[in-house]
Write a protein that holds these residues in place. Structure first.
Motif, mmCIF file in Angstrom:
data_model
loop_
_atom_site.group_PDB
_atom_site.id
_atom_site.type_symbol
_atom_site.label_atom_id
_atom_site.label_comp_id
_atom_site.label_asym_id
_atom_site.label_seq_id
_atom_site.Cartn_x
_atom_site.Cartn_y
_atom_site.Cartn_z
ATOM 1 N N ARG A 237 -57.275 -62.848 12.636
ATOM 2 C CA ARG A 237 -57.562 -61.411 12.636
ATOM 3 C C ARG A 237 -56.493 -60.639 13.401
ATOM 4 N N ALA A 238 -56.042 -61.210 14.493
ATOM 5 C CA ALA A 238 -54.996 -60.535 15.266
ATOM 6 C C ALA A 238 -53.704 -60.447 14.466
ATOM 7 N N ALA A 239 -53.352 -61.532 13.781
ATOM 8 C CA ALA A 239 -52.112 -61.545 13.011
ATOM 9 C C ALA A 239 -52.189 -60.645 11.793
ATOM 10 N N LYS B 76 -57.781 -65.647 1.856
ATOM 11 C CA LYS B 76 -57.305 -64.404 1.240
ATOM 12 C C LYS B 76 -58.484 -63.530 0.816
ATOM 13 N N ARG B 77 -59.503 -64.168 0.266
ATOM 14 C CA ARG B 77 -60.686 -63.415 -0.157
ATOM 15 C C ARG B 77 -61.469 -62.892 1.037
ATOM 16 N N ALA B 78 -61.420 -63.635 2.145
ATOM 17 C CA ALA B 78 -62.116 -63.186 3.356
ATOM 18 C C ALA B 78 -61.396 -62.018 4.017
ATOM 19 N N MET B 79 -60.065 -61.945 3.832
ATOM 20 C CA MET B 79 -59.251 -60.892 4.445
ATOM 21 C C MET B 79 -58.352 -60.258 3.387
ATOM 22 N N PRO B 80 -58.911 -59.550 2.424
ATOM 23 C CA PRO B 80 -58.095 -58.999 1.327
ATOM 24 C C PRO B 80 -57.036 -58.019 1.804
ATOM 25 N N GLU B 81 -57.237 -57.435 2.981
ATOM 26 C CA GLU B 81 -56.263 -56.475 3.496
ATOM 27 C C GLU B 81 -55.090 -57.158 4.207
ATOM 28 N N GLU C 80 -48.281 -63.328 3.662
ATOM 29 C CA GLU C 80 -47.450 -64.149 4.543
ATOM 30 C C GLU C 80 -48.176 -64.492 5.838
ATOM 31 N N ASP C 81 -49.020 -63.552 6.327
ATOM 32 C CA ASP C 81 -49.738 -63.814 7.570
ATOM 33 C C ASP C 81 -50.841 -64.847 7.380
ATOM 34 N N VAL C 82 -51.413 -64.909 6.181
ATOM 35 C CA VAL C 82 -52.400 -65.954 5.894
ATOM 36 C C VAL C 82 -51.725 -67.325 5.937
ATOM 37 N N PHE C 83 -50.542 -67.412 5.335
ATOM 38 C CA PHE C 83 -49.822 -68.693 5.350
ATOM 39 C C PHE C 83 -49.371 -69.065 6.759
#
Length: 233
Positions: free
Chosen positions: A222-224, A161-166, A170-173
């Motif tokens: 990254r794609a998701a 989450k910290r690596a991709m704050p944007e 739900e996509d991280v999970f």
């Protein structure tokens, strides 16, 4: 010249606690192998006793029933796996001079685990197969994974989450869901990829897997996590 007589070496006499610990390990090793091959329902305490070479009544002295034996088999490896992965994530975070990266977090989480199941003794190979089977057991597999692995998984997700704050949460999970599936298939070592590729790829070639898995997964994250509107255009 007559050589002086040598005193016979004294064999260390094991204490009761040492004998119990040694027998417990033998039982756990045998049970781990059998559970990894036949699953929980395909193994009896008599099977385990036969593998160890003892009477089956002895197992009741060490374990109340098959469930308690299975739980201890699973816990023995889970404790170690959690420790090394948490240490790897701690070490990675300690090196940061800014936000984490997707690749860095995944390498810390995946590589240490793959090394453990690949480079450890043969029991780790059986443990990997068993973990994969448990993860795909609808009746109680999720509960066992929840019990043992939630803290380490949530630690990884926090880094992502910290690596991709944007990125939508739900996509991280979902991304972790796909990572977990890939990891479990790898630990299962089914050999299917060997047959599909006519030997070009091998299920137990963990070096080849490590060289590819994180790049593949990071690209998927990254794609998701791209902006939904950008993906729909």
């Amino acid at each position: 010249m007559t050589l002086p007589a040598t005193k016979p070496s004294k064999r260390k006499i094991q204490t009761k606690a040492e004998r119990r610990a040694e027998t417990t390990e033998q039982i756990l090793d045998a049970a781990e192998f059998l559970f990894s091959r036949h699953g929980f329902y395909g193994v009896t305490l008599k099977d385990v006793a036969k593998k160890v070479g003892v009477h089956h009544t002895l197992l009741n002295y060490y374990f109340a029933d098959k469930q308690s034996l299975f739980d201890e088999v699973f816990a023995r490896r889970a404790k170690v796996a959690n420790k090394v992965r948490m240490e790897a994530l701690d070490a990675y975070e300690a090196t940061l001079d800014g936000p984490p990266t997707v690749e860095g977090a995944l390498h810390a989480f995946l590589d240490t685990n793959l090394d453990l199941y690949d480079q450890g003794d043969q029991g780790w190979h059986y443990a990997g197969t068993l973990a994969a089977a448990v993860s795909n057991t609808p009746e109680w597999g999720a509960e066992l994974f929840d019990e043992w692995f939630d803290p380490i998984v949530l630690r990884l997700i926090d880094l992502l989450k910290r690596a991709m704050p944007e990125c939508p949460e739900e996509d991280v999970f979902w991304g972790y869901h796909f990572v977990s599936g890939s990891l479990m298939l790898t630990l299962a070592r089914t050999g299917r990829i060997d047959k599909l590729s006519n030997g070009l790829c091998k299920a137990d070639d963990f070096d080849a897997i490590k060289a590819r898995m994180v790049d593949f997964m990071a690209a998927g994250f990254r794609a998701a996590c791209r902006d939904k509107s950008a993906r729909s255009t």
